[in-house]
Design a protein around this motif. Structure first.
Motif, mmCIF file in Angstrom:
data_model
loop_
_atom_site.group_PDB
_atom_site.id
_atom_site.type_symbol
_atom_site.label_atom_id
_atom_site.label_comp_id
_atom_site.label_asym_id
_atom_site.label_seq_id
_atom_site.Cartn_x
_atom_site.Cartn_y
_atom_site.Cartn_z
ATOM 1 N N ILE A 31 0.937 -0.565 -0.127
ATOM 2 C CA ILE A 31 -0.323 -0.014 0.059
ATOM 3 C C ILE A 31 0.843 1.725 0.265
ATOM 4 N N GLU A 32 1.550 1.286 0.782
ATOM 5 C CA GLU A 32 2.634 2.684 1.000
ATOM 6 C C GLU A 32 3.361 2.673 -0.021
ATOM 7 N N LYS A 33 3.477 1.635 -0.918
ATOM 8 C CA LYS A 33 4.982 1.641 -1.782
ATOM 9 C C LYS A 33 3.444 2.169 -3.204
ATOM 10 N N GLY A 34 2.504 2.173 -3.695
ATOM 11 C CA GLY A 34 1.118 2.847 -4.224
ATOM 12 C C GLY A 34 1.140 4.068 -4.089
ATOM 13 N N PHE A 35 0.888 4.462 -2.965
ATOM 14 C CA PHE A 35 0.422 5.566 -1.995
ATOM 15 C C PHE A 35 0.873 6.116 -2.400
ATOM 16 N N ALA A 36 3.021 5.933 -2.520
ATOM 17 C CA ALA A 36 3.931 7.283 -2.927
ATOM 18 C C ALA A 36 3.885 7.477 -4.663
ATOM 19 N N ALA A 37 3.576 6.739 -5.283
ATOM 20 C CA ALA A 37 3.497 6.280 -6.197
ATOM 21 C C ALA A 37 1.980 7.352 -6.957
ATOM 22 N N LEU A 38 1.409 7.296 -6.715
ATOM 23 C CA LEU A 38 -0.001 8.053 -6.429
ATOM 24 C C LEU A 38 0.361 9.776 -5.874
ATOM 25 N N GLU A 39 0.435 9.741 -5.278
ATOM 26 C CA GLU A 39 1.539 11.368 -4.383
ATOM 27 C C GLU A 39 2.222 12.432 -5.656
ATOM 28 N N LYS A 40 3.226 11.269 -5.810
ATOM 29 C CA LYS A 40 3.843 12.257 -7.535
ATOM 30 C C LYS A 40 2.755 11.646 -8.173
ATOM 31 N N LEU A 41 2.334 11.089 -9.004
ATOM 32 C CA LEU A 41 1.318 11.258 -10.337
ATOM 33 C C LEU A 41 0.209 12.104 -9.958
ATOM 34 N N LEU A 42 0.168 12.816 -8.914
ATOM 35 C CA LEU A 42 -0.999 13.587 -8.876
ATOM 36 C C LEU A 42 -0.745 14.572 -8.391
#
Lengths: 152, 217
Positions: free
Chosen positions: A73-84
């Motif tokens: 989850i943390e890996k995905g959330f970190a990517a989402l923070e950057k993407l968005l």
């Protein structure tokens, strides 16, 4: 007609019932929506579903299970923070609710409620979570409001 | 196909089944692209430059001018919208939905559970025998579902007489299942037939790992 799979269902609904679109017109913003949706549906959710978690827990115990879930989850959330970061407005990709929000909202809810994660490293997602919680459409869709809800 | 003046750039690794999907799709749509290798075994996906392109450190990544798109599913939908010639999705709503469903079964329910980083974890924690069982279980579960789903729809290809997104996701996954994980595909005759049809296509042949610039044979 029968449609299975949340992504296929959403795209079907989008094409059949074009009122209140689930995707913006701009191709780049659409691509951001598709990416956010897939970060959730291919990089986070498959690794947190019950079958997989049960397997990990049976083999190594609940401590390992939680570590596994948190990691993905943390890996995905970190990517989402950057993407968005450069695209978010009131919601994930602007000031309207779009496809990305439909995938994010339940995922963030699960991270907070089911896995009791500390999300202070993900301020954008926390802000989005607050915005989703204000929406009647989201509130009505919550697990607790469904006819088959069983308190745990 | 490999000129630095090509508008499209694809970050790929020869053995990545996800990058393979995009290579196949680009060939079908007749879109030229520049191939940039990200050597996964050497850890090049963790370089700061690549991390900027995709914070998840996965290939494929497509760069189209100013636009960067990660994730093969998102890339294919983007390509299909930006370059509509030779559509990757049929116009019939039922077949469109079926293509998306098949693509998602591969990309969400199968590949994420058998990618190298996950298998490494399973092997480290539980040993090589368990790893093989895990792989077999997850691949066969997915293929059984796909076999049932496509039995009544497939003819030459997954959903009819044209190659669409479902084929683009299926063919690389079947190849990897057979070659890397020794799955017996004779148990899945519909999928096997679809795979054979794809293998006859020059667009597929040009996309196979062994023919990529970074192939190590």
């Amino acid at each position: 007609m029968v449609v299975a799979d949340s992504f296929a269902i959403l795209m079907y609904l989008e094409e059949k019932y074009p009122q209140h679109p689930l995707l913006p017109q701009d191709l780049h913003k659409r691509a951001i929506n598709y990416q956010a949706a897939n970060i959730v549906s291919a990089s986070i959710q498959p690794l947190q579903n019950l079958v997989v978690l049960k397997y990990i827990e049976e083999k190594c115990g609940s401590g390992e299970r939680l570590a596994w879930v948190k990691h993905h989850i943390e890996k995905g959330f970190a990517a989402l923070e950057k993407l968005l970061k450069d695209h978010a407005g009131k919601y994930a990709t602007g000031d309207e609710v779009f496809l990305a929000d439909l995938f994010l909202a339940p995922q963030i809810h699960a991270a907070l409620k089911r896995f009791k994660m500390d999300m202070t490293e993900f301020p954008l997602l926390l802000r989005l979570n607050d915005a989703y919680n204000e929406l009647p459409a989201f509130q009505d869709a919550m697990p607790e409001k469904q006819p088959d809800y069983v308190p745990s | 196909m490999m000129s630095s003046s090509s508008k499209l750039v694809l970050y790929s690794y020869w053995q990545s089944s996800c990058a393979w999907r995009v290579r196949f799709a680009l060939n079908i749509k007749g879109l030229a692209y520049e191939y940039r290798s990200v050597h996964l075994r050497k850890g090049e996906q963790f370089s700061p430059e690549f991390k900027k392109l995709n914070p998840l450190c996965f290939v494929p990544v497509l760069v189209d001018g100013d636009i960067v798109v990660s994730d093969s599913f998102a890339i294919l939908l983007y390509l299909n919208e930006k370059y509509p010639q030779i559509a990757l999705l049929p116009s019939d709503p039922q077949l469109r939905a079926l293509n998306l469903q098949v693509s998602n079964i591969v990309s969400s329910s199968m590949q994420p559970l058998i990618m190298q980083s996950i298998l490494k974890y399973i092997e480290e924690k539980f040993g090589p025998a368990e790893r093989q069982l895990w792989v077999q279980h997850n691949i066969e579960r997915g293929f059984q579902a796909l076999e049932k789903l496509l039995k009544d729809f497939a003819s030459t290809y997954a959903t009819g007489e044209e190659v669409y997104m479902a084929d683009v996701f299926l063919a690389p996954q079947i190849s990897v299942a057979e070659m890397r994980f020794n799955i017996d595909m004779s148990k899945f005759p519909t999928l096997n037939r679809i795979y054979k049809s794809c293998k006859d296509l020059p667009e597929f042949q040009a996309s196979v790992p062994e023919r990529q610039p970074d192939a190590e044979l």
